[in-house]
Enzyme design. Structure first.
Site, PDB file in Angstrom:
ATOM      1  N   ALA A 182       0.843  -1.195   0.000  1.00 51.01           N
ATOM      2  CA  ALA A 182       0.000   0.000   0.000  1.00 51.01           C
ATOM      3  C   ALA A 182       0.880   1.247   0.000  1.00 51.01           C
ATOM      4  CB  ALA A 182      -0.928  -0.019   1.212  1.00 51.01           C
ATOM      5  N   GLU A 193       6.845   8.574 -18.480  1.00 54.44           N
ATOM      6  CA  GLU A 193       7.447   9.897 -18.312  1.00 54.44           C
ATOM      7  C   GLU A 193       8.392   9.933 -17.104  1.00 54.44           C
ATOM      8  OE1 GLU A 193       4.054   9.959 -20.845  1.00 54.44           O
ATOM      9  OE2 GLU A 193       4.197   9.255 -18.778  1.00 54.44           O
ATOM     10  N   SER A 234       3.301   8.716  -8.092  1.00 55.41           N
ATOM     11  CA  SER A 234       4.740   8.615  -8.313  1.00 55.41           C
ATOM     12  C   SER A 234       5.528   9.418  -7.272  1.00 55.41           C
ATOM     13  CB  SER A 234       5.090   9.112  -9.717  1.00 55.41           C
ATOM     14  OG  SER A 234       4.482   8.297 -10.698  1.00 55.41           O
ATOM     15  N   THR A 236       5.282   5.853 -14.370  1.00 57.66           N
ATOM     16  CA  THR A 236       4.876   6.089 -15.752  1.00 57.66           C
ATOM     17  C   THR A 236       6.088   6.166 -16.682  1.00 57.66           C
ATOM     18  OG1 THR A 236       4.970   8.482 -15.512  1.00 57.66           O
ATOM     19  CG2 THR A 236       2.874   7.410 -14.959  1.00 57.66           C
ATOM     20  N   GLY A 247     -11.754  -7.805 -37.826  1.00 63.15           N
ATOM     21  CA  GLY A 247     -12.884  -7.655 -36.908  1.00 63.15           C
ATOM     22  C   GLY A 247     -12.852  -8.623 -35.747  1.00 63.15           C
ATOM     23  N   GLU A 281      10.845  -4.399  -9.104  1.00 61.20           N
ATOM     24  CA  GLU A 281       9.451  -4.178  -9.481  1.00 61.20           C
ATOM     25  C   GLU A 281       9.351  -3.770 -10.949  1.00 61.20           C
ATOM     26  OE1 GLU A 281       5.676  -1.201  -8.472  1.00 61.20           O
ATOM     27  OE2 GLU A 281       7.433  -1.224  -7.159  1.00 61.20           O
ATOM     28  N   ARG A 282      10.237  -2.892 -11.386  1.00 60.23           N
ATOM     29  CA  ARG A 282      10.162  -2.409 -12.762  1.00 60.23           C
ATOM     30  C   ARG A 282      10.634  -3.444 -13.760  1.00 60.23           C
ATOM     31  NH1 ARG A 282      11.823   3.659 -10.691  1.00 60.23           N
ATOM     32  NH2 ARG A 282       9.663   4.266 -10.256  1.00 60.23           N
ATOM     33  N   PHE A 337      -5.748   2.149  -5.551  1.00 63.02           N
ATOM     34  CA  PHE A 337      -5.154   1.386  -6.653  1.00 63.02           C
ATOM     35  C   PHE A 337      -4.286   0.232  -6.107  1.00 63.02           C
ATOM     36  CE2 PHE A 337      -4.923   5.764  -8.876  1.00 63.02           C
ATOM     37  CZ  PHE A 337      -6.283   5.724  -9.153  1.00 63.02           C
ATOM     38  N   ILE A 338      -4.729  -0.418  -5.041  1.00 62.55           N
ATOM     39  CA  ILE A 338      -3.903  -1.429  -4.390  1.00 62.55           C
ATOM     40  C   ILE A 338      -4.216  -2.823  -4.952  1.00 62.55           C
ATOM     41  CG2 ILE A 338      -3.154  -2.416  -2.203  1.00 62.55           C
ATOM     42  CD1 ILE A 338      -2.554   0.636  -2.679  1.00 62.55           C
TER      43      ILE A 338
END
Length: 390
Positions: free
Chosen positions: A130, A373, A138, A371, A346, A248-249, A162-163
């Site tokens: 959390a 950015e 960020s 993000t 389609g 994590e990344r 957003f957990i």
């Protein structure tokens, strides 16, 4: 591309892949669409991963894990889940395996590790971290959740959003401000358990994608915890987070690459199964060029992500390396899945096809974990610092 043929993997990895694939075919694929419909992955899927040895590969055997500090095994799990189109489950498993477990494993006391690691490794307990708040994403120094001393205990108050795994989690690692006057050293990590008085869950958030993956709001109203819930040392919370962001990344980069490779594989097979104007769709030059471009980009990206994985294994993966892998692979994922969906025509817009679900699920990848950015800012600052030292 067949990952098992690459030198990146060794025979023990190939053997592990067989067991992971069997696990996915037995425990995940038959139920996945049902989980999508109910907007929640069953808890039993995490316990099944623990029983199959798919969860907790890097945890010491004394706590029920696999005892191997080799991230290539996690890479294989990501590949197999991507091939099965099980993105929601993969995301929840990644938070448990690549974020919560390492925090407890690396920062916890012996007592804390014995308390939480066996349950997390077996999948009988679900973990969450959390950090994010309604006004602090960020920018973690904007965290407003507080932990105030009350004798030998702490009172935690605040809100998180957003957990991942928030609704079903049993063990929650919480970032809280413990000293408002200490700047970056004014934050600490605590472990809150689901039964703690004052802890509650808000709504399960309705998302664009990853609809079966559990994401929630969490509330802390003077949650009283003892000193045994402080994870690591007081005041080092932000430093601990920064030290673990590379893993994590990289985890997000691996998932992005694997998802893109799976989407490409579905599209490549499809265009040589479907005909138009009396020939395979894949025999049109424009389609062949698309396939050539995608496959080349994927192979180049895999080389970088594999190199980053080996750096992680050696303990030399930097925050900048991980930021490069994260932004590039997650943006590549968007491009590859978008172009692959186009090749389905389609049918690519129909959710009964995994390519449509992959398109929907991929969008978050360039946002969470920092993000695109933010990743570029991290890299840009490093470039500037190096240039100024010359």
């Amino acid at each position: 591309m067949n990952p098992s043929e690459m030198s990146f993997y060794q025979p023990d990895h190939d053997a592990f892949r067989v067991s992971v694939r069997e696990f996915v075919q037995r425990e995940i694929s038959p139920f996945y669409l049902e989980w999508e419909e109910q907007h929640l992955v069953d808890r039993t899927a995490f316990a099944a991963a623990g029983a199959a040895g798919v969860l907790g590969t890097r945890v010491e055997e004394a706590y029920g894990g696999g005892g191997t500090d080799d991230y290539r095994f996690r890479f294989i799990v990501a590949e197999e889940l991507a091939s099965a189109g099980a993105a929601s489950y993969s995301a929840g498993l990644a938070v448990q395996e690549d974020i919560v477990i390492p925090y407890v494993m690396e920062l916890g006391s012996e007592e804390q590790k014995r308390r939480w690691l066996p349950g997390l490794t077996s999948g009988n307990q679900l973990g969450a971290i959390a950090m994010t708040e309604p006004g602090a994403g960020s920018d973690l120094q904007g965290t407003r959740t507080t932990a105030v001393r009350d004798g030998d205990e702490w009172l935690i108050s605040g809100q998180k959003t957003f957990i991942t795994n928030g609704i079903q989690s049993d063990t929650i690692v919480v970032l809280a401000r413990t000293n408002p006057d200490a700047g970056s050293r004014g934050f600490s990590l605590f472990v809150v358990e689901a039964g703690d008085s004052g802890f509650s869950r808000g709504r399960k958030l309705d998302k664009i994608g990853l609809v079966a993956q559990d994401t929630a709001e969490l509330f802390f109203e003077k949650v009283r915890v003892g000193r045994d819930r402080l994870l690591g040392e007081e005041g080092n919370g932000l430093r601990y987070l920064m030290e673990r962001l590379p893993l994590e990344r990289l985890s997000i980069a691996v998932a992005a690459l694997c998802s893109a490779e799976a989407a490409y594989g579905w599209a490549r097979d499809y265009v040589f199964e479907r005909q138009a104007f009396s020939q395979d769709v894949g025999d049109f030059q424009t389609v062949r060029f698309t396939l050539a471009e995608i496959e080349t980009e994927l192979e180049v990206t895999r080389a970088y992500v594999e190199a980053a994985t080996l750096k992680l294994n050696r303990g030399s993966l930097t925050a900048v390396d991980a930021a490069k892998a994260k932004w590039w692979a997650s943006e590549l994922q968007q491009r590859v899945i978008n172009r692959s969906l186009q090749l389905f025509g389609g049918y690519g817009y129909m959710l009964e096809y995994p390519i449509a679900r992959a398109y929907r699920d991929a969008r978050i990848q360039t946002i969470y974990g920092g993000t695109t950015e933010i990743m570029k800012e991290i890299i840009g600052r490093d470039i500037a610092a190096r240039a100024k030292r010359r």
